[in-house]
Write a protein that holds these residues in place. Sequence first.
Motif, mmCIF file in Angstrom:
data_model
loop_
_atom_site.group_PDB
_atom_site.id
_atom_site.type_symbol
_atom_site.label_atom_id
_atom_site.label_comp_id
_atom_site.label_asym_id
_atom_site.label_seq_id
_atom_site.Cartn_x
_atom_site.Cartn_y
_atom_site.Cartn_z
ATOM 1 N N THR A 126 0.855 -1.203 -0.134
ATOM 2 C CA THR A 126 -0.054 0.170 -0.051
ATOM 3 C C THR A 126 0.877 1.292 -0.082
ATOM 4 O O THR A 126 1.897 1.359 0.762
ATOM 5 C CB THR A 126 -0.948 0.189 1.094
ATOM 6 N N ARG A 127 0.862 2.095 -1.068
ATOM 7 C CA ARG A 127 1.617 3.424 -0.973
ATOM 8 C C ARG A 127 0.602 4.441 -1.572
ATOM 9 O O ARG A 127 -0.482 4.283 -1.884
ATOM 10 C CB ARG A 127 2.712 3.254 -1.969
ATOM 11 N N GLN A 128 1.405 5.451 -1.524
ATOM 12 C CA GLN A 128 0.755 6.902 -2.158
ATOM 13 C C GLN A 128 1.389 7.135 -3.538
ATOM 14 O O GLN A 128 2.610 6.977 -3.663
ATOM 15 C CB GLN A 128 1.227 8.067 -1.096
ATOM 16 N N GLY A 129 0.555 7.821 -4.438
ATOM 17 C CA GLY A 129 1.200 7.849 -5.795
ATOM 18 C C GLY A 129 0.059 8.626 -6.473
ATOM 19 O O GLY A 129 -0.813 9.486 -6.051
ATOM 20 N N PHE A 130 0.206 8.431 -7.732
ATOM 21 C CA PHE A 130 -0.942 9.064 -8.653
ATOM 22 C C PHE A 130 -2.300 8.941 -8.124
ATOM 23 O O PHE A 130 -3.113 9.703 -8.597
ATOM 24 C CB PHE A 130 -0.604 8.589 -10.214
ATOM 25 N N ARG A 131 -2.534 7.697 -7.657
ATOM 26 C CA ARG A 131 -4.016 7.355 -7.584
ATOM 27 C C ARG A 131 -4.454 7.578 -6.033
ATOM 28 O O ARG A 131 -5.331 7.256 -5.526
ATOM 29 C CB ARG A 131 -3.959 5.646 -7.434
ATOM 30 N N GLY A 132 -3.539 8.430 -5.527
ATOM 31 C CA GLY A 132 -3.823 8.697 -3.985
ATOM 32 C C GLY A 132 -3.528 7.480 -3.156
ATOM 33 O O GLY A 132 -2.187 6.534 -3.628
ATOM 34 N N GLU A 133 -3.965 6.723 -2.026
ATOM 35 C CA GLU A 133 -3.473 5.780 -1.713
ATOM 36 C C GLU A 133 -4.276 4.468 -2.286
ATOM 37 O O GLU A 133 -5.306 4.518 -2.548
ATOM 38 C CB GLU A 133 -3.857 5.606 -0.043
ATOM 39 N N TYR A 134 -3.278 3.441 -2.511
ATOM 40 C CA TYR A 134 -3.553 2.354 -3.388
ATOM 41 C C TYR A 134 -2.767 1.101 -3.073
ATOM 42 O O TYR A 134 -1.784 1.478 -2.462
ATOM 43 C CB TYR A 134 -3.763 2.701 -4.895
ATOM 44 N N THR A 135 -3.265 0.089 -3.201
ATOM 45 C CA THR A 135 -2.420 -1.135 -3.235
ATOM 46 C C THR A 135 -1.924 -1.752 -4.455
ATOM 47 O O THR A 135 -2.825 -1.710 -5.177
ATOM 48 C CB THR A 135 -3.367 -2.204 -2.403
#
Length: 360
Positions: free
Chosen positions: A123-132
């Motif tokens: 689970t991380r933060q990125g382009f998609r907001g928080e996503y797995t």
Amino acid sequence: MVKADTPIQIGRVTLKNRITFAPTVKFDFTDDSGKANEKLVAHYTERAKGGCGLICVEATAVTPGGRFCKTHMGLWSDEQIAGHKEITAGCHKYGAVVIIQLNHTGYTANPECGPAIGPSAVTRQGFRGEYTTTEMNLDEIHAMQQSFVDATVRAKEAGYDGVQFHGCHGYLINQFMAPSANFRTDTYGGSAENRARFCSEMIAKVRELCGPDFLISVRTSGCDSTLEDAIAVAEEYVKAGCDYLQVSSGMSSLETVAPFRDNRVTDIQSLGAYFKDHFNGRVPVSCVGGLTEPEQIHYLIENEYVDTVDVAKAILADPEFANAVIEGIPYTKCFGCQACQYGPFTAHKCPAEMKRLRSV
């Protein structure tokens, strides 16, 4: 004494000097086709003319889903070979060795291009907001390895002297080698040997297909999760047939690395110096890190802290920077902008480059 203009043999290829142009992505030079165009050809040819011993063409996607953005150059299709032939011809005209960096973004894939995939579900933060992210199965791993190998074969057909696998900065190869991102319990996870396997198997296959004269480099992390662990992974790359280690940062903090013995060498530059100490001439090693002054380059090379230096912003600002270092002539200095104007989401209006062009 070894100097910046001392030739060096890497694998079976000889560089005329020790200044290399590091891979730096031009985020909107191409279009959704991923093809190299006249703008990219001119960009690299001009920097070869400027005296670089080696040009490493920017991170180039091996699949459409592994791009930074839709205007990201690729080598996933035979239709893309022709444009790359023009890049290699332009660089060879001025005596530069030219390789190409091959990459897949993995977890950090742009959602407009493809899914976030990698060695493990995280689970991380990125382009998609928080996503797995999605964990790759063995079939998907082997298919991805084949995409890298196929892109390498295209690179050779296009006239490149070799390839660089992008194994740092948090992208897919780095994700496999980093304990902080790879939690697998099969042959692609766990020990350093296993975490290196994703890339080392590709290196071995490329050596088999492309022959002994083809240069294989890995731009590898020097600190995932520690310096010692990163060196153990790099050992596997060298065993598999890697000719050249170009060392940069990865997914772990540089704070894990002990201060270098010489305080004129920065933390990130010290990664290359530590690798050179370890590999002790078995393969050449380069470093990166804020190399915008000729004096920095002379110091690192003449003290034999590294074999070559990877220079980015200084050569973006002035394509003649390598000649300036070697010949001691004036050059236009990088302004050190907080956000490099060659970076993403910019108009590519480097103020140093604009200043240089006005003076021509």
